[in-house]
Design an enzyme around this catalytic site. Structure first.
Site, mmCIF file in Angstrom:
data_model
loop_
_atom_site.group_PDB
_atom_site.id
_atom_site.type_symbol
_atom_site.label_atom_id
_atom_site.label_comp_id
_atom_site.label_asym_id
_atom_site.label_seq_id
_atom_site.Cartn_x
_atom_site.Cartn_y
_atom_site.Cartn_z
ATOM 1 N N SER A 1 0.841 -1.204 0.000
ATOM 2 C CA SER A 1 0.000 0.000 0.000
ATOM 3 C C SER A 1 0.869 1.245 0.000
ATOM 4 O O SER A 1 2.093 1.165 0.065
ATOM 5 C CB SER A 1 -0.920 -0.007 1.217
ATOM 6 O OG SER A 1 -0.139 0.145 2.380
ATOM 7 N N LYS A 2 0.205 2.380 -0.060
ATOM 8 C CA LYS A 2 0.852 3.699 -0.140
ATOM 9 C C LYS A 2 2.044 3.867 0.804
ATOM 10 O O LYS A 2 3.056 4.437 0.447
ATOM 11 C CB LYS A 2 -0.168 4.789 0.228
ATOM 12 C CG LYS A 2 -1.077 5.159 -0.897
ATOM 13 C CD LYS A 2 -0.660 6.504 -1.486
ATOM 14 C CE LYS A 2 -1.105 6.680 -2.906
ATOM 15 N NZ LYS A 2 -0.239 6.043 -3.872
ATOM 16 N N ARG A 3 1.871 3.361 2.037
ATOM 17 C CA ARG A 3 2.938 3.617 3.001
ATOM 18 C C ARG A 3 4.239 2.887 2.630
ATOM 19 O O ARG A 3 5.276 3.128 3.229
ATOM 20 C CB ARG A 3 2.483 3.272 4.420
ATOM 21 C CG ARG A 3 2.296 1.811 4.666
ATOM 22 C CD ARG A 3 1.549 1.560 5.967
ATOM 23 N NE ARG A 3 1.076 0.211 6.027
ATOM 24 C CZ ARG A 3 1.797 -0.803 6.468
ATOM 25 N NH1 ARG A 3 3.008 -0.622 6.914
ATOM 26 N NH2 ARG A 3 1.283 -2.024 6.462
ATOM 27 N N HIS A 4 4.182 1.991 1.659
ATOM 28 C CA HIS A 4 5.406 1.322 1.216
ATOM 29 C C HIS A 4 6.079 2.057 0.065
ATOM 30 O O HIS A 4 7.064 1.600 -0.482
ATOM 31 C CB HIS A 4 5.096 -0.119 0.785
ATOM 32 C CG HIS A 4 4.522 -0.951 1.885
ATOM 33 N ND1 HIS A 4 3.208 -1.363 1.888
ATOM 34 C CD2 HIS A 4 5.070 -1.418 3.020
ATOM 35 C CE1 HIS A 4 2.983 -2.061 2.993
ATOM 36 N NE2 HIS A 4 4.085 -2.108 3.687
ATOM 37 N N GLY A 5 5.520 3.194 -0.327
ATOM 38 C CA GLY A 5 6.105 3.952 -1.448
ATOM 39 C C GLY A 5 5.176 3.919 -2.643
ATOM 40 O O GLY A 5 3.958 3.780 -2.484
#
Ligand code: GLU
Length: 480
Positions: free
Chosen positions: A244-248
């Site tokens: 998801s987003k928090r992984h880049g």
């Protein structure tokens, strides 16, 4: 075998996620491998969450990856009547029934059941109404949804990736297929469209397995044989959670902006969950078409490894000829305001030289602009840890001065000549050439690594080099 027809059915409530992109590629490869058809369908029945911007981003992303479609895009929002006709058929054959319960009533009941630690399932009050009661409600225009009647028994389907999958029907609800406003729910619209579009294979993420049981029940109620199913394992991040987003970066547009090449991204994400028999990694689209089969999709969830993608992107970058590569890099240089159209038109040869010097060192197109900034602008800060080590004494300032002064007489500012001069100067100063090389590199680039120094100096040209070293000399004096 009858005609192979697959489809990709994105919901435009977000940009094109890598997971969706991979499902698209698998569908597309399967269609091309089998000389079938690839249909594109936009599942935009949830109008509040869908937008034209997302639809365009999805279509652009698919095209950017080098894929195309044979039919569509079809828009579910334009097909409401069709879903209503199918629902009517199910009502007529008593495979579905009207439900007059209001959302509030349902929510209250659900809460009660949950509070008593039970599992909420629709209690069929509306199914059990007498015919008269039903008619009365219809006549008084009470809003009504349509629910599928789920019979007793079990639902089984055979999945190409996960083999036989089974669920007891008692664990399934009488699902709503048409909302009270006449719009279809996802599962129903999806089945109707897959039937109407004569889809032979449904290839989608394994997060849809729970939906597939419901869809198989809808097929049964319609008296239609379901298509083949292949559920694709979800892509996980390195910490084994859903990517998801928090992984880049997760959307195709973001990868494009980060300077990944479409063919590298397509190659990499295709290998997330599938690999050909012989363990090959660098595959062209044509090779993937030739080799792709659903039977080789691995049911285990693959892990997205950005470094691996970067490595692969670097390999693709190096496989380009310099001219074409430059054209791909130019937008990134422009975006950073490093060049304008005049430079592109008048100094193409010089730009090619820049590409040659950095090609081995960049894993993304954007890195050419990041790592090569100093070729275009003197607007850099010296690396602070290198400053501590190198620009720390009057002696260093003096060395820089002696060197820049010695550059004036060089007529032909070519790398061999510059190197010769540097070595002579080092000799005169009784220092190792490497000491001077490190100083000059930091002075002219702001960093300690990069392409061969003398190539950089030749590329920058004499006046610029002298100017930069003079500036560094001043800095060095102020710093010591
Ligand atoms: N609209 C669904 C999604 O984006 C499609 C699922 C399917 O392929 O049936 O997840």
């Amino acid at each position: 075998m009858s005609e192979i027809r697959v489809r990709m059915a994105p919901s435009p409530s977000g940009f094109l996620h890598v997971g969706t992109a991979r499902t698209t590629i698998y569908n597309w490869l399967f269609a091309r491998h089998n000389r079938g058809k690839f249909v594109l369908r936009i599942e935009d029945t949830d109008t509040a969450r869908s937008s034209r911007e997302m639809i365009d981003a999805i279509l652009d992303g698919i095209k950017w990856l080098g894929l195309d479609w044979d039919e569509g895009p079809y828009y579910q929002s334009e097909r409401t009547k069709l879903y209503q006709d199918y629902a009517r058929k199910l009502l007529e054959t008593k495979k579905a029934y009207y439900c007059f319960c209001s959302p509030q009533e349902l929510e209250d009941k659900r809460k009660q059941v949950v509070a008593a630690k039970g599992e909420w399932k629709y209690d069929r009050v509306c199914y059990n109404l007498s015919d008269r009661e039903k008619e009365e409600r219809i006549e008084t225009s009470i809003p009504k949804a349509v629910r599928l009647f789920v019979p007793e028994g079990e639902t089984i389907f055979s999945d190409i990736v996960y083999r036989e999958l089974k669920k007891e029907n008692k664990d399934l609800d009488d699902l709503v297929i048409l909302r009270s406003d006449g719009t279809p729910t996802y599962n129903f619209a999806c089945v109707v469209d897959d039937v109407e579009m004569r889809i032979s294979h449904v290839i989608r993420g394994n997060d849809h397995i729970a939906n597939t049981f419901k869809q198989v029940l809808i097929y049964k109620a319609l008296g239609i044989i379901p298509p083949h199913f292949a559920h694709i394992p979800l892509i996980l991040a390195k910490d084994k959670s859903k990517l998801s987003k928090r992984h880049g970066a997760t959307s195709i547009g973001e990868f494009k902006e980060e300077g990944f090449l479409p063919e590298a991204l397509a190659n990499y994400i295709t290998l997330l969950g599938w690999s050909p028999k012989e363990d090959r990694e660098m595959l062209t689209i044509d090779q993937m078409i030739e080799l792709f089969t659903l039977e080789e999709v691995n049911p285990a969830n693959p892990v997205f490894d950005k470094e691996k993608l970067e490595w692969m992107n670097g390999e693709y970058i190096r496989s380009y000829n310099n001219e074409d590569l430059l054209d791909l890099i130019i937008p990134f240089l422009k975006k950073e305001n490093l060049i304008n159209d005049d430079i592109v038109n008048q100094r193409r040869g010089w730009l090619i030289g820049f590409v040659v010097l950095l090609k081995e060192r960049c894993k993304t197109l954007k890195e050419f602009a990041e790592k090569g900034k100093y070729f275009f602008s003197f607007n850099y800060q010296y690396d602070p840890s290198a400053v501590k080590k190198l620009f720390n004494s009057p002696a260093a300032a003096k060395m820089l001065r002696t060197f820049w002064e010695s550059l004036y007489p060089i007529d032909e500012f070519k790398k061999e000549k510059i190197e010769e001069f540097l070595r002579i100067q080092a000799d005169k100063m009784q220092i190792k050439p490497s000491v001077l090389i490190h100083l000059v590199r930091l002075a002219t680039t702001g960093v300690t690594g990069g392409p061969p120094l003398f190539d950089i100096l030749e590329s920058l040209d004499k006046e610029e080099v002298i100017k930069r070293i003079q500036k560094a000399e001043e800095f060095c004096r102020d710093n010591s």
